[in-house]
Design a protein around this motif. Structure first.
Motif, PDB file in Angstrom:
ATOM      1  N   TYR A  90       0.785  -1.270  -0.087  1.00 16.32           N
ATOM      2  CA  TYR A  90       0.124  -0.209  -0.010  1.00 16.32           C
ATOM      3  C   TYR A  90       1.051   1.295   0.074  1.00 16.32           C
ATOM      4  O   TYR A  90       0.495   2.113  -0.805  1.00 16.32           O
ATOM      5  CB  TYR A  90      -1.115  -0.037   1.073  1.00 16.32           C
ATOM      6  N   LEU A  91       1.848   1.196   0.725  1.00 16.07           N
ATOM      7  CA  LEU A  91       2.892   2.282   0.975  1.00 16.07           C
ATOM      8  C   LEU A  91       3.749   2.593  -0.349  1.00 16.07           C
ATOM      9  O   LEU A  91       3.970   3.562  -0.755  1.00 16.07           O
ATOM     10  CB  LEU A  91       3.586   2.460   2.211  1.00 16.07           C
ATOM     11  N   ILE A  92       4.451   1.472  -0.775  1.00 15.87           N
ATOM     12  CA  ILE A  92       5.434   1.512  -1.792  1.00 15.87           C
ATOM     13  C   ILE A  92       4.747   1.129  -3.137  1.00 15.87           C
ATOM     14  O   ILE A  92       5.454   1.513  -4.283  1.00 15.87           O
ATOM     15  CB  ILE A  92       6.568   0.738  -1.384  1.00 15.87           C
ATOM     16  N   GLY A  93       3.975   0.097  -3.182  1.00 17.69           N
ATOM     17  CA  GLY A  93       3.804  -0.638  -4.467  1.00 17.69           C
ATOM     18  C   GLY A  93       2.759   0.048  -5.187  1.00 17.69           C
ATOM     19  O   GLY A  93       2.993  -0.183  -6.610  1.00 17.69           O
ATOM     20  N   ALA A  94       2.284   1.345  -4.935  1.00 19.51           N
ATOM     21  CA  ALA A  94       1.605   2.101  -5.733  1.00 19.51           C
ATOM     22  C   ALA A  94       2.453   2.532  -6.970  1.00 19.51           C
ATOM     23  O   ALA A  94       2.095   2.679  -7.859  1.00 19.51           O
ATOM     24  CB  ALA A  94       1.076   3.269  -5.062  1.00 19.51           C
ATOM     25  N   GLY A  95       3.772   3.083  -6.700  1.00 21.42           N
ATOM     26  CA  GLY A  95       4.434   3.520  -7.577  1.00 21.42           C
ATOM     27  C   GLY A  95       5.621   2.534  -8.288  1.00 21.42           C
ATOM     28  O   GLY A  95       6.312   2.697  -8.955  1.00 21.42           O
ATOM     29  N   ASN A  96       5.396   1.410  -7.857  1.00 18.69           N
ATOM     30  CA  ASN A  96       6.382   0.101  -8.231  1.00 18.69           C
ATOM     31  C   ASN A  96       5.374  -1.130  -8.661  1.00 18.69           C
ATOM     32  O   ASN A  96       5.164  -1.721  -7.812  1.00 18.69           O
ATOM     33  CB  ASN A  96       7.181  -0.202  -7.148  1.00 18.69           C
TER      34      ASN A  96
END
Length: 336
Positions: A271-277
């Motif tokens: 949720y915190l990092i995967g949105a941009g990766n």
């Protein structure tokens, strides 16, 4: 049917199972009441001044932006600023201007405010002529509360894994597992008997938690129910694997804790990092709770952009875990 009744009776003796069932509901009630408490005061500015270091004009001006505490001596002001539990900004006059005093451990928002304050004070006469528009302050806990609710629901769905694993481990230690091996039961019947109680109580705990935390429309409630049922089923199946792989109670508890940490940590990371990766996001979907967390967050935010995708991912997890368990059970019987 007798096997299912036996599993239901064992619930009363399993304190770990009862705690896993009640804890998410208790947390949901706590989150529900916390949501009604005004926490906006946590974001207020607090200024500290001394009688010798400032005048009434500065104190009155500071009171427009936050609370002001007047300290009798400079040493007391410095001690209050250095207190790690506060974000107190010290203020003293510097000719016609002011300067701020910080300890260095304040949050970024308070450091930026302290750096801007002298320039703002210098332009106070010009600021009086500006048109002021008061904006509604955003709730500091609203975004975090949805994350807490989603994690609480995942813990509730995880209850099936905990019960099934502990039940199988207990039967191994009591010798009941040896009796089950010679009973005329198919792999399908054994699996239904073992996952039924954990699955049902996991669904029930998650449904009660969702009812307390959410006010959903009929469509949203149906989608939430689908997420709960699929997630609880996957969790119950994982509990069977944990029970089979564990040689003792302590080993089982360690495995359960590892699985629970993975179930909670991976969705938050996604949720915190995967949105941009996208690559990291796809890898995180290998953990079923990632799809559950994403679907719950969408419903909590009033959208349903990815819910269908999350339901499909959870369905695939259910099918794969189900087939994998049947394959493992057949291979074990061949070796026996």
């Amino acid at each position: 049917m007798k096997g299912l009744m036996y599993q239901l009776k064992s619930v009363r003796k399993d304190k770990f199972c009862i705690m896993s069932f009640l804890l998410p509901i208790i947390v949901a009630v706590a989150l529900h009441f916390v949501g009604s408490i005004d926490l906006s005061s946590l974001g207020e500015f607090h200024f500290g001044v001394t009688e010798q270091g400032t005048n009434d004009e500065v104190t009155t001006w500071l009171e427009r932006y936050g609370t002001v505490t007047v300290y009798p001596e400079q040493e007391e002001l410095v001690a209050a600023i250095n207190e790690s539990s506060t974000n107190l900004i010290g203020v003293e006059t510097d000719g016609d201007s002011i300067q701020t005093i910080l300890s260095g451990d304040e949050l970024e928002m308070f450091r930026q405010t302290a750096n801007t304050l002298p320039a703002l004070y210098a332009q106070r006469e010009m600021a009086k002529q500006a048109r002021v528009q008061v904006l509604e302050r955003q709730d500091m806990m609203s975004g975090y509360q949805n994350i807490f609710i989603a994690i609480t629901l995942i813990v509730a769905m995880f209850m099936g894994c905990t019960f099934n694993a502990m039940n199988i481990i207990s039967e191994k230690e009591d010798g009941v597992a040896l009796i089950n091996e010679i009973l005329p039961m198919t792999d399908w019947q054994y699996m239904i008997q073992k996952i039924f109680v954990g699955f049902v109580f996991g669904c029930l705990s998650a449904i009660l938690t969702a009812v307390i935390c959410f006010r959903l429309s009929f469509t949203g409630a149906v989608v939430m129910l689908a997420l709960i049922v699929l997630s609880a089923f996957v969790s119950a199946l994982i509990g069977l694997f944990v029970g089979k792989l564990s040689d003792g109670m302590m080993v089982g508890v360690v495995y359960i804790k590892i699985v629970m940490i993975v179930f909670m940590a991976v969705p938050i990371l996604n949720y915190l990092i995967g949105a941009g990766n996208k690559v990291l996001s796809y890898i995180c979907y290998l953990i079923p709770s990632s799809a559950t967390f994403e679907g719950i967050m969408d419903l909590a935010n009033g959208t349903a952009s990815t819910v269908i995708k999350d339901i499909v991912i959870l369905t695939l997890h259910c099918v794969l875990c189900f087939l994998l368990y049947l394959i493992v059970s057949k291979r074990q019987k061949k070796h026996i």
